[in-house]
Motif scaffolding. Structure first.
Motif, mmCIF file in Angstrom:
data_model
loop_
_atom_site.group_PDB
_atom_site.id
_atom_site.type_symbol
_atom_site.label_atom_id
_atom_site.label_comp_id
_atom_site.label_asym_id
_atom_site.label_seq_id
_atom_site.Cartn_x
_atom_site.Cartn_y
_atom_site.Cartn_z
ATOM 1 N N LEU A 73 8.803 -4.877 16.755
ATOM 2 C CA LEU A 73 7.779 -5.262 15.794
ATOM 3 C C LEU A 73 6.795 -4.112 15.767
ATOM 4 N N ARG A 74 6.722 -3.439 14.645
ATOM 5 C CA ARG A 74 5.805 -2.315 14.490
ATOM 6 C C ARG A 74 4.572 -2.773 13.728
ATOM 7 N N TYR A 75 3.426 -2.147 14.043
ATOM 8 C CA TYR A 75 2.156 -2.618 13.509
ATOM 9 C C TYR A 75 1.243 -1.455 13.167
ATOM 10 N N ASN A 76 0.663 -1.503 11.983
ATOM 11 C CA ASN A 76 -0.352 -0.536 11.576
ATOM 12 C C ASN A 76 -1.691 -1.252 11.640
ATOM 13 N N SER A 77 -2.517 -0.905 12.630
ATOM 14 C CA SER A 77 -3.761 -1.643 12.856
ATOM 15 C C SER A 77 -4.811 -1.388 11.776
ATOM 16 N N ALA A 78 -4.829 -0.217 11.181
ATOM 17 C CA ALA A 78 -5.806 0.052 10.132
ATOM 18 C C ALA A 78 -5.544 -0.820 8.902
ATOM 19 N N ALA A 79 -4.282 -1.034 8.600
ATOM 20 C CA ALA A 79 -3.915 -1.840 7.433
ATOM 21 C C ALA A 79 -3.672 -3.300 7.795
ATOM 22 N N ARG A 80 -3.517 -3.572 9.086
ATOM 23 C CA ARG A 80 -3.202 -4.916 9.584
ATOM 24 C C ARG A 80 -1.921 -5.447 8.960
ATOM 25 N N CYS A 81 -0.895 -4.622 9.039
ATOM 26 C CA CYS A 81 0.408 -4.962 8.489
ATOM 27 C C CYS A 81 1.486 -4.686 9.532
ATOM 28 N N ALA A 82 2.549 -5.486 9.495
ATOM 29 C CA ALA A 82 3.633 -5.378 10.474
ATOM 30 C C ALA A 82 4.980 -5.301 9.761
ATOM 31 N N TRP A 83 5.965 -4.730 10.466
ATOM 32 C CA TRP A 83 7.330 -4.717 9.961
ATOM 33 C C TRP A 83 8.289 -4.713 11.137
ATOM 34 N N ALA A 84 9.552 -5.056 10.847
ATOM 35 C CA ALA A 84 10.589 -5.157 11.873
ATOM 36 C C ALA A 84 11.556 -3.989 11.764
ATOM 37 N N ARG A 85 12.081 -3.573 12.927
ATOM 38 C CA ARG A 85 13.058 -2.483 12.977
ATOM 39 C C ARG A 85 14.134 -2.847 13.985
ATOM 40 N N TYR A 86 15.391 -2.514 13.655
ATOM 41 C CA TYR A 86 16.533 -2.760 14.545
ATOM 42 C C TYR A 86 17.347 -1.486 14.686
ATOM 43 N N ASN A 87 17.783 -1.205 15.909
ATOM 44 C CA ASN A 87 18.771 -0.170 16.204
ATOM 45 C C ASN A 87 19.740 -0.754 17.216
ATOM 46 N N GLY A 88 21.048 -0.570 16.988
ATOM 47 C CA GLY A 88 21.985 -1.141 17.932
ATOM 48 C C GLY A 88 23.400 -0.643 17.782
ATOM 49 N N GLY A 89 24.241 -1.152 18.678
ATOM 50 C CA GLY A 89 25.644 -0.750 18.723
ATOM 51 C C GLY A 89 26.483 -1.367 17.629
ATOM 52 N N GLN A 90 26.067 -2.525 17.134
ATOM 53 C CA GLN A 90 26.770 -3.216 16.058
ATOM 54 C C GLN A 90 25.779 -3.540 14.946
ATOM 55 N N PRO A 91 26.264 -3.671 13.730
ATOM 56 C CA PRO A 91 25.368 -4.029 12.631
ATOM 57 C C PRO A 91 24.697 -5.386 12.864
ATOM 58 N N ALA A 92 23.455 -5.476 12.445
ATOM 59 C CA ALA A 92 22.693 -6.723 12.501
ATOM 60 C C ALA A 92 21.778 -6.777 11.290
ATOM 61 N N GLU A 93 21.397 -7.987 10.926
ATOM 62 C CA GLU A 93 20.421 -8.173 9.862
ATOM 63 C C GLU A 93 19.053 -8.299 10.520
ATOM 64 N N VAL A 94 18.101 -7.474 10.111
ATOM 65 C CA VAL A 94 16.753 -7.503 10.683
ATOM 66 C C VAL A 94 15.817 -8.198 9.695
ATOM 67 N N TYR A 95 14.872 -8.958 10.233
ATOM 68 C CA TYR A 95 13.919 -9.657 9.379
ATOM 69 C C TYR A 95 12.640 -9.935 10.146
ATOM 70 N N LEU A 96 11.647 -10.411 9.423
ATOM 71 C CA LEU A 96 10.336 -10.722 9.984
ATOM 72 C C LEU A 96 10.058 -12.204 9.756
ATOM 73 N N ASP A 97 9.533 -12.872 10.764
ATOM 74 C CA ASP A 97 9.009 -14.230 10.621
ATOM 75 C C ASP A 97 7.488 -14.132 10.661
ATOM 76 N N ARG A 98 6.815 -15.009 9.925
ATOM 77 C CA ARG A 98 5.355 -15.005 9.921
ATOM 78 C C ARG A 98 4.846 -16.436 10.078
ATOM 79 N N SER A 99 3.779 -16.588 10.875
ATOM 80 C CA SER A 99 3.217 -17.895 11.174
ATOM 81 C C SER A 99 1.705 -17.860 11.016
ATOM 82 N N THR A 100 1.133 -19.001 10.652
ATOM 83 C CA THR A 100 -0.322 -19.112 10.571
ATOM 84 C C THR A 100 -0.875 -20.011 11.671
ATOM 85 N N ASP A 101 0.002 -20.497 12.567
ATOM 86 C CA ASP A 101 -0.458 -21.365 13.654
ATOM 87 C C ASP A 101 0.049 -20.916 15.021
#
Length: 148
Positions: A73-101
């Protein structure tokens, strides 16, 4: 008399600071703030990654017969924005979940990318009350970071 004068000067100085608003800390002014990213912008995440304008806030790793796998989970604190990144031996689908609680309930997957051996999502608003986590669907099983 000198004590009274010093006290009056200090009181005026503190009053002037309070009228301008604090700029940081727990007593910061509560002026409206907007994130510096539109949800899902891959170009924003790519630019911040290329220029090093992020911290890796959370990581989950695992090893299997195909090698080392990592979700960030990568984060830019000045913009207060996050994104997901994946690296691995086999293909995978990467995504972000977001919660307000705090992660009790969430919306996702957001910004799904892949499947690929290296993939990332677009940037998403992570300004309070939002928290986010990065996930990879690897061989039908989700691997997620902690909430941030």
């Amino acid at each position: 008399m000198k004590v009274a004068s010093a006290l009056a000067t200090a009181t005026l100085a503190i009053g002037a600071l309070l009228s301008q608003g604090w700029t940081d800390g727990p007593h910061a002014a509560t002026a409206p703030w907007a994130p510096h990213c539109d949800d899902g912008q891959r170009s924003t995440a790519a630019n911040w990654a290329a220029t090093g304008q992020f911290v890796t806030a959370r990581v989950v790793t695992w090893v299997d017969g195909t090698g080392f796998n990592r979700v960030e989970l990568r984060y830019n604190s000045a913009a207060r924005c996050a994104w997901a990144r994946y690296n691995g031996g086999q293909p995978a689908e990467v995504y972000l979940d977001r919660s307000t609680d705090g992660g009790a309930h969430w919306v996702g997957p957001k910004g799904s990318s892949g499947p690929a051996r290296s993939a990332y999502t677009g940037a998403y608003n992570d300004y309070r009350p939002n928290v986010a986590r990065a996930c990879a669907d690897y061989r039908g099983r989700p691997h997620c970071t902690d909430w941030y």
